[in-house]
Write an enzyme that holds these catalytic residues in place. Structure first.
Site, mmCIF file in Angstrom:
data_model
loop_
_atom_site.group_PDB
_atom_site.id
_atom_site.type_symbol
_atom_site.label_atom_id
_atom_site.label_comp_id
_atom_site.label_asym_id
_atom_site.label_seq_id
_atom_site.Cartn_x
_atom_site.Cartn_y
_atom_site.Cartn_z
ATOM 1 N N ASP A 177 0.802 -1.138 -0.077
ATOM 2 C CA ASP A 177 0.066 0.018 -0.054
ATOM 3 C C ASP A 177 0.874 1.263 0.174
ATOM 4 O OD1 ASP A 177 -2.198 1.845 0.421
ATOM 5 O OD2 ASP A 177 -3.257 -0.025 0.965
ATOM 6 N N HIS A 248 -3.076 3.357 -4.525
ATOM 7 C CA HIS A 248 -2.221 2.566 -3.310
ATOM 8 C C HIS A 248 -0.782 2.069 -3.552
ATOM 9 C CE1 HIS A 248 -5.561 3.247 -0.502
ATOM 10 N NE2 HIS A 248 -6.542 2.858 -1.636
ATOM 11 N N ASP A 317 -8.761 -0.619 -5.922
ATOM 12 C CA ASP A 317 -9.666 0.208 -5.200
ATOM 13 C C ASP A 317 -8.944 1.714 -5.254
ATOM 14 O OD1 ASP A 317 -7.464 -0.563 -3.751
ATOM 15 O OD2 ASP A 317 -8.485 -0.138 -1.929
ATOM 16 N N GLU A 318 -9.921 2.604 -5.052
ATOM 17 C CA GLU A 318 -9.626 4.136 -4.730
ATOM 18 C C GLU A 318 -8.180 4.720 -5.809
ATOM 19 O OE1 GLU A 318 -10.911 4.255 -0.301
ATOM 20 O OE2 GLU A 318 -8.904 3.256 -0.598
ATOM 21 N N TYR A 409 -16.236 -4.506 8.465
ATOM 22 C CA TYR A 409 -14.741 -3.806 8.276
ATOM 23 C C TYR A 409 -14.408 -3.689 9.975
ATOM 24 C CZ TYR A 409 -13.542 -2.400 3.702
ATOM 25 O OH TYR A 409 -13.015 -2.665 2.320
ATOM 26 N N GLU A 461 -4.559 1.040 10.049
ATOM 27 C CA GLU A 461 -4.100 2.584 10.156
ATOM 28 C C GLU A 461 -3.757 2.710 11.547
ATOM 29 O OE1 GLU A 461 -6.470 1.706 7.993
ATOM 30 O OE2 GLU A 461 -6.345 3.073 6.176
HETATM 31 C C1 ACM Z 1 -10.943 -0.655 0.653
HETATM 32 O O1 ACM Z 1 -11.397 -0.466 1.834
HETATM 33 N N1 ACM Z 1 -10.061 0.450 0.170
HETATM 34 C C2 ACM Z 1 -11.135 -1.699 -0.177
#
Ligand code: ACM
Length: 544
Positions: A177, A248, A317-318, A409, A461
């Protein structure tokens, strides 16, 4: 007698007859194909009770008999005690036998979860049992982010044991990441020399003003990875390695600046990111980038053999598109390929690796953003932004793993009170997780058949070490295991009060295992983090 099993089995049969005493004379009689369970029983139960559990012979009493009956579902098993002073575990496959052995361990009481005996010489007692069981889903997973905070190899092996104890069979290993690259790649040594450490780290969530000024880092050598993979395989756990691209990727770009959009920013000034969120620094969509990551994946496929890792996760993602919008190189690529926009450029990127992996006998899986701009046939989706991506993918005939952030999550706080450490996002209690159904209502039978299963995701995190991970993950992973495994009763008929009652016994197992779970009454004083800011905003996505 109540066996207080978690996850709940399909049926427990008549109870009350005599059980089985495991003692110095007890043997293990394993038929062909059950060797991994035989080894696991000897090392685990043997250590817990101080027994050698030598190999036995068919037809003898006082044995744990392991056998395979292909008439059962592959991961299903039957466990019965009582006849001839023995326990018989019959699995539909080697994996089924192993899940049956996990049930046997629970039947032996909390001491079976210790690494050495605590009650001198007392025989271990198994109550009479006649259990039939099989899983609801074939994909029962947990994703662990070892980039934001690194879990040393021993902690990863411990988590594999914890997954196995809960009959979870997929370990999604988030290896890269913005904040750290964690796997040794021999042809690109700077990925770990430069990309695996940062000079400081944000303490708390993004808005916190606190910094930990200690250099932070770590990575797994290739032999560490091989050990982790072999350890997982021995426990019938599949590993899904993730290399997150094209977003990422700041750690990789800081190691090899040519991977970034060099016509937009001076990528030589980038370092491994020290705070949280979604970095704008994404991979450049160039041939050089493609070749570089083919090199990464070549080594990865060697480390994660197809038998245990049929799926390779490419993230997806993102991926912020701002740099691609500004980059003449990216824009030229869009024109040259005849693409409509930056979303299609991301899709082109993903398709490239889908073809590349498919040609090597693997299947690509990515986060649900890979649906944007078109998803290649055969690719599977981890549906994280809710159910919608998963529903769309399943209806289009793609396989789906349901892991909606609103439900599973585990970085999200587990109580609305002020004592939760560094609270993030939604309040999701043990009961909320227990009530999660991976199959949303209204799916056609055909689409529902594409839901491979579910996984809980653990983003780190604000989890600086194993204690913090334990606190966020437990006890909710136990409820999640029941969601993922228990085939009956139907989700609408599940009884949380009964689950809580069984949890009382299960907390004793977790205590014996040394799991630092969140106690039902709330965090212990040393589990709190007063003054460290989280992001306790209902509805807020975790990463922004
Ligand atoms: C994610 O939570 N960005 C997959």
């Amino acid at each position: 007698m109540d066996m207080e099993l978690i996850p709940a089995p399909v049926s427990v049969g008549d109870q009350g007859r005599c059980g089985f005493l495991m003692d110095r004379a007890t043997t293990i009689t394993g038929q062909d194909g059950t060797e991994s369970t035989e080894r696991w029983l000897r090392s685990t139960l043997g250590a817990a009770f101080g027994l050698s559990l030598p190999p036995g012979a068919d037809g003898k009493d006082n044995t744990i008999l392991l056998r395979i009956d292909p008439a059962l579902e592959p991961e299903g098993y039957r466990l019965s005690t009582g006849t001839g002073q023995s326990v018989v575990i019959t699995g539909g496959s080697p994996a089924g036998v192993f899940w049956g052995a996990q049930t046997l361990r629970q039947l032996l009481g909390p001491e079976a979860f210790r690494r050495a005996p605590v009650s001198d010489g007392a025989p271990a007692r198994v109550p009479f049992a006649d259990i039939e069981d099989r899983p609801r889903f074939s994909w029962r997973g947990m994703m662990l982010d070892v980039s934001r905070h690194f879990l040393p190899k021993d902690d990863v092996l411990r988590y594999l044991d914890l997954l196995a104890a809960h009959k979870l069979n997929v370990f999604h290993f988030h290896l890269t990441d913005d904040q750290g690259w964690r796997v040794e790649i021999k042809r690109y040594p700077k990925l770990t020399e430069v990309g695996s450490w940062r000079s400081r780290t944000k303490h708390g969530h993004r808005a916190s003003e606190l910094w930990d000024e200690t250099p932070y880092g770590g990575h797994y050598t290739q032999d560490d990875i091989r050990e982790i993979v072999a350890y997982a395989a021995e426990r019938h756990i599949r590993v899904v390695p993730e290399i997150d691209i094209p977003g990422h990727s700041q750690a990789a770009i800081s190691a090899y600046p040519e991977l970034g959009n060099t016509d937009v920013i001076d990528t030589t000034t980038l370092s491994v990111w020290d705070t949280w969120g979604v970095s704008p620094n994404v991979l450049a969509p160039t041939d050089n980038t493609l070749r570089f990551f083919e090199g990464v994946f070549e080594e990865l496929l060697d480390l994660f053999p197809a038998a245990n890792s049929p799926f390779i996760h490419i993230g997806g993602d993102e991926c912020l598109k701002d740099q691609w919008k500004e980059s003449p190189t990216a824009q030229a690529r869009i024109r040259e390929l005849g693409l409509a926009d930056e979303d299609e450029l991301q899709s082109w990127f993903i398709r490239h690796f889908d073809r590349w992996l498919t040609a090597r006998g693997r299947r690509l899986i990515g986060w649900d953003e890979i649906l944007e701009g078109g998803l290649p046939d055969g690719a599977a989706v981890s549906s994280w932004r809710g159910y919608a991506g998963g529903i769309a993918a399943a209806e289009a005939g793609h396989d789906v793993v349901m892991c909606p952030e609103q439900q599973v999550y585990l970085d999200h706080r587990q109580d609305g009170g002020p004592d939760e450490p560094m609270p993030i996002g939604y309040v999701r209690t043990l009961e909320d997780v227990f009530r999660f159904d991976p199959v949303p209502p209204g799916l056609t039978e055909e689409a529902a058949g594409h839901i491979l299963g579910t996984q809980a995701n653990v983003w780190t995190e604000v989890m600086q070490n194993r204690s913090r991970v334990d606190y966020q993950v437990f006890p909710r992973l136990v409820a999640f295991a029941e969601v993922a495994w228990s085939a009956l009763p139907a989700p609408a008929d599940r009884d949380f009060a009964d689950f809580e009652r069984r949890m009382t016994a299960h907390y004793a197992r977790l205590d014996a295992l040394g799991v630092e779970y969140r106690p039902p009454g709330g965090p212990l004083p040393w589990q709190r983090r007063p003054g460290v800011l989280g992001r306790p905003i209902e509805g807020a996505p975790p990463n922004v």
